[in-house]
Write an enzyme that holds these catalytic residues in place. Structure first.
Site, mmCIF file in Angstrom:
data_model
loop_
_atom_site.group_PDB
_atom_site.id
_atom_site.type_symbol
_atom_site.label_atom_id
_atom_site.label_comp_id
_atom_site.label_asym_id
_atom_site.label_seq_id
_atom_site.Cartn_x
_atom_site.Cartn_y
_atom_site.Cartn_z
ATOM 1 N N HIS A 1 46.811 40.593 24.065
ATOM 2 C CA HIS A 1 47.834 41.625 24.237
ATOM 3 C C HIS A 1 49.197 41.095 23.820
ATOM 4 O O HIS A 1 49.452 39.888 23.790
ATOM 5 C CB HIS A 1 47.873 42.105 25.697
ATOM 6 C CG HIS A 1 48.273 41.035 26.661
ATOM 7 N ND1 HIS A 1 49.580 40.625 26.823
ATOM 8 C CD2 HIS A 1 47.535 40.282 27.499
ATOM 9 C CE1 HIS A 1 49.631 39.664 27.723
ATOM 10 N NE2 HIS A 1 48.398 39.431 28.155
ATOM 11 N N GLY A 2 50.105 42.025 23.517
ATOM 12 C CA GLY A 2 51.477 41.659 23.169
ATOM 13 C C GLY A 2 52.240 41.141 24.375
ATOM 14 O O GLY A 2 51.798 41.263 25.528
ATOM 15 N N ALA B 1 56.638 41.842 30.144
ATOM 16 C CA ALA B 1 57.837 41.443 30.896
ATOM 17 C C ALA B 1 57.578 40.150 31.664
ATOM 18 O O ALA B 1 58.433 39.253 31.703
ATOM 19 C CB ALA B 1 58.264 42.567 31.838
ATOM 20 N N TRP B 2 56.402 40.037 32.279
ATOM 21 C CA TRP B 2 56.113 38.827 33.048
ATOM 22 C C TRP B 2 55.861 37.622 32.149
ATOM 23 O O TRP B 2 56.160 36.491 32.543
ATOM 24 C CB TRP B 2 54.942 39.055 34.003
ATOM 25 C CG TRP B 2 55.343 39.813 35.244
ATOM 26 C CD1 TRP B 2 56.553 40.382 35.519
ATOM 27 C CD2 TRP B 2 54.519 40.051 36.370
ATOM 28 N NE1 TRP B 2 56.531 40.975 36.746
ATOM 29 C CE2 TRP B 2 55.299 40.789 37.298
ATOM 30 C CE3 TRP B 2 53.208 39.743 36.690
ATOM 31 C CZ2 TRP B 2 54.793 41.209 38.521
ATOM 32 C CZ3 TRP B 2 52.712 40.161 37.911
ATOM 33 C CH2 TRP B 2 53.496 40.880 38.818
ATOM 34 N N ASN B 3 55.316 37.821 30.937
ATOM 35 C CA ASN B 3 55.230 36.696 29.999
ATOM 36 C C ASN B 3 56.636 36.157 29.748
ATOM 37 O O ASN B 3 56.860 34.946 29.785
ATOM 38 C CB ASN B 3 54.635 37.118 28.659
ATOM 39 C CG ASN B 3 53.168 37.453 28.681
ATOM 40 O OD1 ASN B 3 52.732 38.309 27.905
ATOM 41 N ND2 ASN B 3 52.376 36.820 29.532
ATOM 42 N N ARG C 1 48.138 46.202 30.129
ATOM 43 C CA ARG C 1 48.802 45.538 29.009
ATOM 44 C C ARG C 1 47.884 45.411 27.803
ATOM 45 O O ARG C 1 48.323 45.531 26.661
ATOM 46 C CB ARG C 1 49.368 44.186 29.435
ATOM 47 C CG ARG C 1 48.359 43.159 29.941
ATOM 48 C CD ARG C 1 49.087 42.001 30.630
ATOM 49 N NE ARG C 1 48.239 40.918 31.041
ATOM 50 C CZ ARG C 1 47.634 40.826 32.222
ATOM 51 N NH1 ARG C 1 47.770 41.792 33.112
ATOM 52 N NH2 ARG C 1 46.902 39.763 32.510
ATOM 53 N N GLU D 1 41.573 39.433 32.285
ATOM 54 C CA GLU D 1 42.148 38.089 32.331
ATOM 55 C C GLU D 1 41.583 37.314 33.516
ATOM 56 O O GLU D 1 41.133 37.898 34.503
ATOM 57 C CB GLU D 1 43.672 38.171 32.423
ATOM 58 C CG GLU D 1 44.391 36.818 32.463
ATOM 59 C CD GLU D 1 44.161 35.911 31.256
ATOM 60 O OE1 GLU D 1 42.995 35.636 30.904
ATOM 61 O OE2 GLU D 1 45.161 35.436 30.688
#
Length: 188
Positions: A12-13, A16-18, A63, A86
């Site tokens: 996934h792209g 916000a948390w990444n 996501r 995940e």
């Protein structure tokens, strides 16, 4: 080594948390503007590939599905599979990697947090889940998943050992093509 069909594997792209350095696991945060650009780049990559006979599956997590909508737009419909979710990070979902490095002295780096998360899934269980998922595929697929799960799927597809997981290449906005035990990293 088992034989697997040709597969495209996408992460996934950016979310916000990444961007904030937080573990997500089974939690979700929305794609950022950068994440949407990355998913559209994956669409451009896939548009240049022959997808005749391919099906598409996405993680059921938002996501990944938001990425699938953009990456597969005009190409393929998709359905979801729990096998692509995940890795579970249990009690640490949503927490900052930097904070967790302070409370987990046995972690050499943030990668180790996935293995040490209280009530988390752990790498051995993820490996088994991914192995079962792959053994049930009946034809070529585009798979939209997550960072650690993508690495685990590709590790299995390449016939590598679990201890090699740390060294598996990742990336957002790219597409991995795997066929006959060979991996190609496709990017714009």
């Amino acid at each position: 080594m088992p034989q697997y069909p040709p597969l495209y594997v996408l992460r996934h792209g950016e979310t916000a948390w990444n961007a904030e350095g937080r573990l997500q696991g089974h939690f979700d945060s929305p794609l950022t503007a950068t994440g949407r650009v990355q998913a559209r780049a994956q669409n451009s990559i896939l548009r240049n590939r022959d997808l005749i006979g391919f099906a598409a599956l996405s993680s059921p997590q938002r996501r990944a599905q938001d990425t699938a909508e953009l990456a597969l737009d005009g190409l393929l419909p998709y359905s979801s599979s729990e096998g692509l979710a995940e890795i579970g990070v249990g009690d640490w979902a949503g927490r900052s990697r930097a904070e967790l490095m302070q409370v987990c002295p046995e972690a050499r780096d943030t990668y180790d947090l996935y293995e040490h998360a209280p009530n988390g899934e752990g790498f051995a269980a993820l490996h088994e889940r991914c192995r079962q998922f792959l053994s049930n595929l009946t034809g070529p697929h585009v798979l939209i998943t997550h960072g650690i799960t993508s690495r685990m799927l590709r590790l299995i597809l390449l016939g590598r050992e679990l201890e090699d997981l740390r060294g598996m290449q990742g990336g957002q906005g790219v597409v991995f093509y795997l066929n006959e035990g060979v991996q190609h990293r496709l990017k714009l």
